[in-house]
Design an enzyme around this catalytic site. Structure first.
Site, PDB file in Angstrom:
ATOM      1  N   ASN A 159       1.092  -1.284  -0.080  1.00  9.23           N
ATOM      2  CA  ASN A 159      -0.082  -0.038  -0.176  1.00  9.23           C
ATOM      3  C   ASN A 159       0.755   1.118   0.034  1.00  9.23           C
ATOM      4  O   ASN A 159       1.740   1.328   0.889  1.00  9.23           O
ATOM      5  CB  ASN A 159      -0.803  -0.171   1.393  1.00  9.23           C
ATOM      6  CG  ASN A 159      -1.471   1.332   1.775  1.00  9.23           C
ATOM      7  OD1 ASN A 159      -1.714   2.001   0.999  1.00  9.23           O
ATOM      8  ND2 ASN A 159      -1.460   1.512   3.058  1.00  9.23           N
TER       9      ASN A 159
ATOM     10  N   LYS B 193       0.088   4.258   0.290  1.00  9.78           N
ATOM     11  CA  LYS B 193      -0.329   5.359   1.253  1.00  9.78           C
ATOM     12  C   LYS B 193      -0.468   6.707   0.341  1.00  9.78           C
ATOM     13  O   LYS B 193      -1.133   6.578  -0.698  1.00  9.78           O
ATOM     14  CB  LYS B 193       0.472   5.485   2.338  1.00  9.78           C
ATOM     15  CG  LYS B 193       0.615   4.189   3.122  1.00  9.78           C
ATOM     16  CD  LYS B 193       1.130   4.259   4.745  1.00  9.78           C
ATOM     17  CE  LYS B 193       1.284   2.823   5.268  1.00  9.78           C
ATOM     18  NZ  LYS B 193       1.507   2.611   6.546  1.00  9.78           N
TER      19      LYS B 193
ATOM     20  N   HIS C 241      -7.747  -0.585   6.582  1.00  9.71           N
ATOM     21  CA  HIS C 241      -6.228  -0.242   7.111  1.00  9.71           C
ATOM     22  C   HIS C 241      -6.357   0.412   8.282  1.00  9.71           C
ATOM     23  O   HIS C 241      -7.258   1.436   8.658  1.00  9.71           O
ATOM     24  CB  HIS C 241      -5.634   0.566   5.966  1.00  9.71           C
ATOM     25  CG  HIS C 241      -4.208   0.627   6.209  1.00  9.71           C
ATOM     26  ND1 HIS C 241      -3.754   1.689   7.097  1.00  9.71           N
ATOM     27  CD2 HIS C 241      -3.216   0.032   5.821  1.00  9.71           C
ATOM     28  CE1 HIS C 241      -2.461   1.389   6.978  1.00  9.71           C
ATOM     29  NE2 HIS C 241      -1.941   0.333   6.326  1.00  9.71           N
TER      30      HIS C 241
ATOM     31  N   GLU D 174      -4.908   2.921   9.375  1.00 11.48           N
ATOM     32  CA  GLU D 174      -4.804   4.318   9.399  1.00 11.48           C
ATOM     33  C   GLU D 174      -6.458   4.870   9.163  1.00 11.48           C
ATOM     34  O   GLU D 174      -6.755   5.796   9.634  1.00 11.48           O
ATOM     35  CB  GLU D 174      -4.037   5.018   8.235  1.00 11.48           C
ATOM     36  CG  GLU D 174      -2.498   4.764   8.857  1.00 11.48           C
ATOM     37  CD  GLU D 174      -1.575   4.540   7.592  1.00 11.48           C
ATOM     38  OE1 GLU D 174      -1.856   4.880   6.522  1.00 11.48           O
ATOM     39  OE2 GLU D 174      -0.067   4.040   8.169  1.00 11.48           O
TER      40      GLU D 174
ATOM     41  N   GLU E 229      -2.179  -6.861  10.689  1.00 13.50           N
ATOM     42  CA  GLU E 229      -1.258  -5.714  11.003  1.00 13.50           C
ATOM     43  C   GLU E 229      -1.531  -5.244  12.167  1.00 13.50           C
ATOM     44  O   GLU E 229      -2.221  -4.193  12.592  1.00 13.50           O
ATOM     45  CB  GLU E 229      -1.479  -4.720   9.919  1.00 13.50           C
ATOM     46  CG  GLU E 229      -1.505  -5.150   8.591  1.00 13.50           C
ATOM     47  CD  GLU E 229      -1.124  -3.854   7.331  1.00 13.50           C
ATOM     48  OE1 GLU E 229       0.060  -3.656   7.053  1.00 13.50           O
ATOM     49  OE2 GLU E 229      -1.876  -3.106   7.361  1.00 13.50           O
TER      50      GLU E 229
ATOM     51  N   GLY F  42       4.282   1.623  10.487  1.00 14.17           N
ATOM     52  CA  GLY F  42       4.989   2.956  10.181  1.00 14.17           C
ATOM     53  C   GLY F  42       6.172   3.183  10.842  1.00 14.17           C
ATOM     54  O   GLY F  42       6.813   2.621  11.403  1.00 14.17           O
TER      55      GLY F  42
ATOM     56  N   SER G  46       5.852  -3.032   9.555  1.00 12.58           N
ATOM     57  CA  SER G  46       7.558  -2.845   9.392  1.00 12.58           C
ATOM     58  C   SER G  46       8.049  -3.972   9.001  1.00 12.58           C
ATOM     59  O   SER G  46       9.140  -4.500   9.491  1.00 12.58           O
ATOM     60  CB  SER G  46       7.879  -2.733  11.007  1.00 12.58           C
ATOM     61  OG  SER G  46       7.418  -1.120  11.355  1.00 12.58           O
TER      62      SER G  46
HETATM   63  P1  PGA Z   1       4.902  -0.182   7.138  1.00 13.66           P
HETATM   64  O1  PGA Z   1       3.372  -0.030   6.796  1.00 13.66           O
HETATM   65  O2  PGA Z   1       5.508  -1.674   6.499  1.00 13.66           O
HETATM   66  O3  PGA Z   1       5.438   1.031   6.473  1.00 13.66           O
HETATM   67  O4  PGA Z   1       5.048  -0.469   8.622  1.00 13.66           O
HETATM   68  C1  PGA Z   1       2.605  -1.438   6.675  1.00 13.66           C
HETATM   69  C2  PGA Z   1       1.246  -0.679   6.373  1.00 13.66           C
HETATM   70  O5  PGA Z   1       0.673   0.234   6.903  1.00 13.66           O
HETATM   71  O6  PGA Z   1       0.769  -1.586   5.735  1.00 13.66           O
END
Ligand code: PGA
Length: 265
Positions: free
Chosen positions: A9, A11, A97, A99, A169, A175, A215
């Protein structure tokens, strides 16, 4: 050979031009890989979808939307409908997601309406779930995952299961400030998720791919992907350079081939 799933993704980072360049490079770098054993998807911002879906072969890299309204049309200013995404040729829709849930306060009930609408419109639906740090500290990670699954997937029909994907997740792992889950911790949660899916859908539930995200990077990807209940990796930052993502995918697959032989042949 058991299929392995990789997705990213992007973002709110890449412009439309940057997305196209990224997708072209990723498609070229992974062109030799057999899509019967590896599914690859990229979920860019809405504004890139029209060009991405028409200019990229989605048999190689499936293109997904980051969100979707459950209604076909109506008084929903700022929203994008399944009818509009279908018209563009988008094949996958990501729902819930972290977020979306935590910054935009989406609820499990709303995610459920989106899941049902996406599946009814023929999309592949990727439902994201994950516990917060507070829930983890209270020891209720599995309970909170079960609630998100039971509400989020309520009403999904058996014949739709082949178009369903789950991304686990943990909120605390996502993030720039996230700490990746250890492979052992991720495996335990994936096992609980698979049990819940089986409870909900019987043997069909056991076939739903569950991807780990939060991550994921070049170092931890191979040790996560070899866990028995981890079917794929959902990567953020570490996938946004096509060459790095290609390497992460290849390193993960070669580790699976050496360490998880029962899944092959
Ligand atoms: P990240 O993001 O790998 O940068 O932690 C994962 C996500 O938000 O799906």
């Amino acid at each position: 050979m058991k299929k392995i799933f990789f997705g990213t993704n992007t973002k709110m980072y890449q412009t439309s031009g940057e997305t196209l360049a990224y997708l072209r490079e990723l498609s070229a770098l992974t062109a030799d890989m057999d899509r019967d054993v590896m599914e690859l998807f990229v979920i860019p911002p809405y504004i890139s979808l029209e060009r991405a879906a028409s200019e990229i072969s989605q048999d190689a890299v499936m293109v997904g939307a980051q969100n979707m309204c459950w209604e076909d049309q109506g008084q929903f200013t700022g929203e994008i409908s399944p009818r509009m995404l279908k018209d563009l040729g988008v094949r996958l829709v990501m729902i819930g997601h972290s977020e979306r849930r935590h910054i935009f306060h989406e609820t499990d009930q709303e995610e459920n309406k989106k899941v049902l609408s996406a599946l009814d419109h023929g999309f592949t639906a990727l439902l994201c779930i994950g516990e917060t740090l507070e829930q983890k500290n209270f020891g209720i990670s599995d309970e909170s995952l079960r609630i998100q699954l039971k509400i989020g997937l309520s009403g999904v029909r058996e014949e739709q299961l082949s178009r369903l994907r789950i991304a686990y997740e943990p909120v605390w792992a996502i993030g720039v400030n996230g700490i990746p889950a250890s492979p052992g911790y991720a495996q335990e949660r994936h096992h609980a998720i698979k049990n819940c899916l089986q409870e909900l859908f019987g043997s069909g539930g056991a076939q739903i791919p569950v991807l780990y995200g939060g991550s994921v990077n070049a170092e931890n990807a191979p040790s996560l992907i070899v866990q028995p209940d981890i079917d794929g990796l959902f990567v953020g930052r570490s996938a946004w350079n096509a060459a790095d993502f290609n390497k992460l995918i290849r390193d993960s697959i070669s580790r699976v081939m050496t360490q998880r032989p029962p899944f092959y042949g």
